[in-house]
Design a protein around this motif. Structure first.
Motif, short mmCIF file in Angstrom:
data_model
loop_
_atom_site.label_atom_id
_atom_site.label_comp_id
_atom_site.label_asym_id
_atom_site.label_seq_id
_atom_site.Cartn_x
_atom_site.Cartn_y
_atom_site.Cartn_z
N ASP A 35 67.25 18.32 -38.12
CA ASP A 35 67.29 17.92 -36.71
C ASP A 35 65.98 17.29 -36.27
O ASP A 35 65.98 16.30 -35.52
CB ASP A 35 67.60 19.13 -35.82
CG ASP A 35 69.03 19.62 -35.99
OD1 ASP A 35 69.89 18.79 -36.36
OD2 ASP A 35 69.27 20.81 -35.75
N GLU A 36 64.87 17.84 -36.72
CA GLU A 36 63.56 17.25 -36.40
C GLU A 36 63.45 15.85 -36.98
O GLU A 36 62.95 14.94 -36.33
CB GLU A 36 62.44 18.11 -36.94
CG GLU A 36 62.22 19.39 -36.18
CD GLU A 36 61.08 20.21 -36.76
OE1 GLU A 36 60.37 19.71 -37.67
OE2 GLU A 36 60.90 21.35 -36.29
N TYR A 37 63.92 15.68 -38.21
CA TYR A 37 63.87 14.36 -38.85
C TYR A 37 64.72 13.34 -38.08
O TYR A 37 64.27 12.24 -37.79
CB TYR A 37 64.35 14.47 -40.30
CG TYR A 37 64.53 13.12 -40.96
CD1 TYR A 37 63.43 12.38 -41.36
CD2 TYR A 37 65.79 12.58 -41.17
CE1 TYR A 37 63.57 11.15 -41.96
CE2 TYR A 37 65.95 11.35 -41.77
CZ TYR A 37 64.84 10.64 -42.16
OH TYR A 37 65.00 9.41 -42.73
N GLU A 38 65.95 13.74 -37.73
CA GLU A 38 66.84 12.82 -37.02
C GLU A 38 66.28 12.47 -35.64
O GLU A 38 66.38 11.33 -35.20
CB GLU A 38 68.22 13.44 -36.90
CG GLU A 38 68.95 13.50 -38.23
CD GLU A 38 70.25 14.28 -38.16
OE1 GLU A 38 70.61 14.76 -37.08
OE2 GLU A 38 70.89 14.42 -39.22
N THR A 39 65.68 13.45 -34.96
CA THR A 39 65.07 13.18 -33.67
C THR A 39 63.93 12.18 -33.80
O THR A 39 63.80 11.26 -32.99
CB THR A 39 64.55 14.49 -33.05
OG1 THR A 39 65.64 15.40 -32.92
CG2 THR A 39 63.93 14.26 -31.69
N ALA A 40 63.12 12.34 -34.84
CA ALA A 40 62.01 11.41 -35.06
C ALA A 40 62.52 10.02 -35.40
O ALA A 40 61.97 9.02 -34.93
CB ALA A 40 61.11 11.93 -36.17
N VAL A 41 63.58 9.93 -36.20
CA VAL A 41 64.14 8.62 -36.57
C VAL A 41 64.70 7.93 -35.33
O VAL A 41 64.45 6.74 -35.09
CB VAL A 41 65.24 8.78 -37.65
CG1 VAL A 41 66.02 7.49 -37.82
CG2 VAL A 41 64.61 9.18 -38.96
N ILE A 42 65.43 8.65 -34.51
CA ILE A 42 66.01 8.07 -33.30
C ILE A 42 64.91 7.64 -32.35
O ILE A 42 64.98 6.55 -31.75
CB ILE A 42 67.00 9.05 -32.64
CG1 ILE A 42 68.24 9.18 -33.52
CG2 ILE A 42 67.37 8.59 -31.24
CD1 ILE A 42 69.19 10.29 -33.10
N SER A 43 63.88 8.46 -32.19
CA SER A 43 62.76 8.10 -31.30
C SER A 43 62.07 6.83 -31.78
O SER A 43 61.73 5.96 -30.97
CB SER A 43 61.75 9.24 -31.24
OG SER A 43 62.33 10.39 -30.70
N GLU A 44 61.88 6.72 -33.09
CA GLU A 44 61.23 5.52 -33.63
C GLU A 44 62.11 4.29 -33.42
O GLU A 44 61.62 3.22 -33.07
CB GLU A 44 60.94 5.72 -35.12
CG GLU A 44 60.27 4.54 -35.78
CD GLU A 44 58.89 4.24 -35.22
OE1 GLU A 44 58.50 3.06 -35.27
OE2 GLU A 44 58.23 5.17 -34.73
N ARG A 45 63.41 4.42 -33.63
CA ARG A 45 64.30 3.28 -33.44
C ARG A 45 64.37 2.88 -31.98
O ARG A 45 64.46 1.70 -31.67
CB ARG A 45 65.69 3.61 -33.97
CG ARG A 45 65.71 3.64 -35.49
CD ARG A 45 67.07 3.96 -36.02
NE ARG A 45 67.08 3.98 -37.48
CZ ARG A 45 68.06 4.41 -38.21
NH1 ARG A 45 69.16 4.88 -37.63
NH2 ARG A 45 67.98 4.39 -39.52
N ARG A 46 64.34 3.85 -31.06
CA ARG A 46 64.30 3.51 -29.63
C ARG A 46 63.03 2.78 -29.29
O ARG A 46 63.04 1.84 -28.48
CB ARG A 46 64.42 4.78 -28.79
CG ARG A 46 65.83 5.27 -28.70
CD ARG A 46 65.94 6.43 -27.74
NE ARG A 46 67.32 6.87 -27.66
CZ ARG A 46 67.69 8.11 -27.46
NH1 ARG A 46 66.79 9.05 -27.26
NH2 ARG A 46 68.96 8.42 -27.41
N ALA A 47 61.92 3.20 -29.89
CA ALA A 47 60.64 2.53 -29.65
C ALA A 47 60.68 1.09 -30.16
O ALA A 47 60.04 0.20 -29.59
CB ALA A 47 59.51 3.29 -30.32
#
Length: 78
Positions: A35-47
């Motif tokens: 879950d932490e990994y997916e949250t980080a991936v989504i945050s990076e893609r939003r950025a």
């Protein structure tokens, strides 16, 4: 590569410690859960702007096409 007997023992120890730290860094994971990994991936893609809300005319086009088909069918049978 020089043999260890030719090097200063302190330099050899420091070199081995640096190599060990480098090797450990390759195996370490920054995230403890998926879950932490997916949250980080989504945050990076939003950025990066991948998840922007773009205005889509596709639903309106489908509605207009269906309305024209219905109107054409009604006109055909009248």
């Amino acid at each position: 590569m020089e043999s260890i007997s030719r090097q200063n023992p302190q330099a050899a120890l420091m070199s081995l410690e640096a190599a060990a730290a480098s090797a450990r860094g390759g195996f370490a994971c920054l995230f403890s859960t998926a879950d932490e990994y997916e949250t980080a991936v989504i945050s990076e893609r939003r950025a990066q702007g991948r998840y922007t809300q773009s205005r889509s005319y596709w639903p309106f086009g489908v509605f207009l096409g269906c309305a024209l088909i219905v109107a054409g069918t009604v006109l055909l049978f009248v």
